[in-house]
Design a protein around this motif. Structure first.
Motif, short mmCIF file in Angstrom:
data_model
loop_
_atom_site.label_atom_id
_atom_site.label_comp_id
_atom_site.label_asym_id
_atom_site.label_seq_id
_atom_site.Cartn_x
_atom_site.Cartn_y
_atom_site.Cartn_z
N ILE A 68 7.51 13.26 8.70
CA ILE A 68 7.94 11.89 9.07
C ILE A 68 7.47 10.87 8.03
N LEU A 69 8.18 9.76 8.00
CA LEU A 69 7.78 8.64 7.15
C LEU A 69 6.67 7.86 7.88
N PRO A 70 5.60 7.51 7.18
CA PRO A 70 4.60 6.66 7.84
C PRO A 70 5.15 5.23 7.98
N GLY A 71 5.89 5.00 9.02
CA GLY A 71 6.58 3.72 9.23
C GLY A 71 5.58 2.58 9.37
N ILE A 72 5.89 1.45 8.77
CA ILE A 72 5.00 0.29 8.87
C ILE A 72 5.09 -0.30 10.29
N THR A 73 6.29 -0.33 10.87
CA THR A 73 6.42 -0.86 12.23
C THR A 73 5.66 0.07 13.20
N ARG A 74 5.76 1.39 12.96
CA ARG A 74 4.99 2.37 13.74
C ARG A 74 3.51 2.01 13.69
N GLU A 75 3.00 1.78 12.50
CA GLU A 75 1.59 1.45 12.31
C GLU A 75 1.23 0.16 13.06
N LEU A 95 12.91 3.16 19.34
CA LEU A 95 13.11 3.35 17.90
C LEU A 95 12.45 2.15 17.24
N THR A 96 11.75 2.37 16.13
CA THR A 96 11.17 1.21 15.43
C THR A 96 11.47 1.30 13.94
N ASN A 97 11.79 0.17 13.36
CA ASN A 97 11.81 0.05 11.90
C ASN A 97 11.73 -1.42 11.51
N THR A 98 11.59 -1.63 10.20
CA THR A 98 11.41 -2.97 9.67
C THR A 98 12.62 -3.85 9.95
N SER A 99 13.81 -3.29 9.88
CA SER A 99 15.02 -4.11 10.01
C SER A 99 15.21 -4.64 11.42
N GLY A 114 13.56 9.32 13.78
CA GLY A 114 14.99 9.03 13.72
C GLY A 114 15.46 9.14 12.27
N ALA A 115 16.78 9.16 12.08
CA ALA A 115 17.32 9.25 10.71
C ALA A 115 16.93 8.02 9.89
N SER A 116 16.66 6.89 10.56
CA SER A 116 16.21 5.70 9.83
C SER A 116 15.21 4.89 10.66
N SER A 117 14.44 5.60 11.49
CA SER A 117 13.48 4.90 12.35
C SER A 117 12.38 5.84 12.80
N SER A 118 11.27 5.26 13.26
CA SER A 118 10.22 6.04 13.92
C SER A 118 10.56 6.07 15.41
N VAL A 119 10.00 7.06 16.13
CA VAL A 119 10.32 7.20 17.56
C VAL A 119 9.05 7.23 18.40
N GLU A 132 0.85 -1.21 0.00
CA GLU A 132 0.00 0.00 0.00
C GLU A 132 0.87 1.25 0.00
N ARG A 133 1.93 1.23 0.85
CA ARG A 133 2.82 2.41 0.92
C ARG A 133 3.57 2.59 -0.39
N LEU A 134 3.97 1.47 -1.00
CA LEU A 134 4.66 1.53 -2.29
C LEU A 134 3.76 2.22 -3.33
N GLU A 179 17.44 18.25 9.27
CA GLU A 179 17.82 19.13 8.16
C GLU A 179 17.27 18.62 6.83
N ARG A 180 16.31 17.70 6.89
CA ARG A 180 15.77 17.11 5.66
C ARG A 180 14.73 18.02 5.03
N TRP A 181 14.29 17.67 3.82
CA TRP A 181 13.24 18.45 3.15
C TRP A 181 11.89 18.15 3.80
N1 PDD Z 1 14.00 2.82 7.07
N2 PDD Z 1 11.67 6.73 9.30
C1 PDD Z 1 12.73 6.68 8.47
C2 PDD Z 1 13.39 7.95 8.08
C3 PDD Z 1 13.17 5.44 7.99
O1 PDD Z 1 14.23 5.39 7.14
C4 PDD Z 1 12.53 4.25 8.42
C5 PDD Z 1 12.97 2.89 7.96
C6 PDD Z 1 11.44 4.37 9.29
C7 PDD Z 1 10.66 3.17 9.76
O2 PDD Z 1 9.85 2.66 8.74
P1 PDD Z 1 9.45 1.13 8.68
O3 PDD Z 1 8.88 0.78 10.00
O4 PDD Z 1 8.44 1.07 7.59
O5 PDD Z 1 10.70 0.34 8.37
C8 PDD Z 1 11.04 5.62 9.71
C9 PDD Z 1 14.38 1.59 6.45
C10 PDD Z 1 14.37 0.39 7.30
C11 PDD Z 1 15.65 1.76 5.62
O6 PDD Z 1 15.80 2.83 5.07
O7 PDD Z 1 16.43 0.82 5.49
#
Ligand code: PDD
Length: 279
Positions: A199-206, A237-241, A176-181, A50-52, A135-137
């Protein structure tokens, strides 16, 4: 041999090639997805697809594959590479065109998918984080491959011995730079930043938010002054990885008691059960 998918073919990753005129290479103009693989199965696939779809429409591109086709492509890659745990990476760019800022009239998207294997982790990890200016867009809701601001911030964290940079914009937490908080206040209430273009609508956040409802401790989505992180009992911190990680030290301060993060433990366990990696 490690196989990936490129524009309709399964090829050895080392042999996969795209044009230097690809707009992903020239302009960093592409979108991506990262999907977890647990016990040979993609996790939360429909949410990622869906996000894609939303990201493709942000780029004005139609989805090159149906959901069924994505699903079988991903299953094929998992079995061709014999991957039990890891992540699937999808990248789609507008494709090759003469260099021009204007979008080409007709485009033939580049579609690339690879898989990375990693060990299954069941322990809740604790990491150090720093705070930094975001400092992102202001299009951070788009999962774009233009990640220099993110990689720079993550490397700033690394240079200070930390695993993540937690970002603030106008005095408020973004992500976070690569995660939700998420934060847990002294009275046990869980908060996270609201969805907007910061912010990115993180799937792990959801998924964490959905779990919070069934676990009877609903997450509150509201703007969070960065100073509130200094008095929080827990910061996640949450993310898919990596799923959920706890921050044990933020800048120079210990978070909570630095040891027991009870709410995080409960959510980490529930998330691991959802993923099928804990009974
Ligand atoms: N990044 N916010 C940012 C800026 C991210 O880069 C990510 C994940 C998330 C968390 O999103 P999700 O839960 O959908 O993984 C939030 C991935 C893991 C990456 O760039 O490798």
């Amino acid at each position: 041999m490690k196989e990936c998918y490129l524009n309709g073919d399964y090829v050895d990753l080392a042999d996969a090639k795209v044009s230097v005129l690809d707009r992903g290479f020239i302009f960093g103009e592409g979108i991506y997805e990262v999907i977890g693989v647990h016990s040979r199965k993609p996790f939360a696939l429909s949410l990622h697809l869906e996000r894609l779809d939303l990201n493709l429409s942000e780029m004005g591109l139609s989805n090159p594959l149906s959901s069924e086709a994505w699903s079988s492509l991903i299953s094929n890659l998992i079995s061709r590479n014999g991957c039990a745990f890891g992540t699937i990476y999808i990248q789609i760019t507008r494709g090759k065109a003469p260099r021009n800022h204007e979008f080409p009239k007709a485009s033939c998207p580049t579609v690339f998918v690879m898989i990375s294997e990693s060990a299954a982790k069941t322990e809740l990890e604790k990491v150090i984080a720093i705070t930094a200016e975001d400092e992102r867009w202001r299009g951070c809701h788009i999962k774009t491959t233009s990640l220099f601001a993110n990689t720079r911030l993550r490397n700033l964290a690394t240079s200070k011995g930390a695993a993540e940079a937690i970002l603030q914009y106008g005095g408020y937490l973004t992500e976070g730079a690569s995660s939700s908080v998420f934060i847990v206040s002294n009275d046990g209430v869980i908060y996270t930043s609201p969805l907007d273009s910061n912010i990115l609508p993180g799937i792990t956040r959801e998924i964490v938010i959905r779990l919070s409802v069934s676990m009877g401790v609903p997450v509150i989505e509201e703007k969070i002054e960065i100073s509130r992180l200094r008095t929080a009992n827990e910061i996640w911190l949450t993310n898919t990885s990596f799923g959920i990680r706890c921050v044990s030290r933020l800048d120079e301060g210990i978070v909570g008691d630095g040891q027991q993060y009870e709410v995080a433990q409960r959510f980490h366990k529930q998330l691991s059960i959802e993923k099928g990696i804990m009974p």
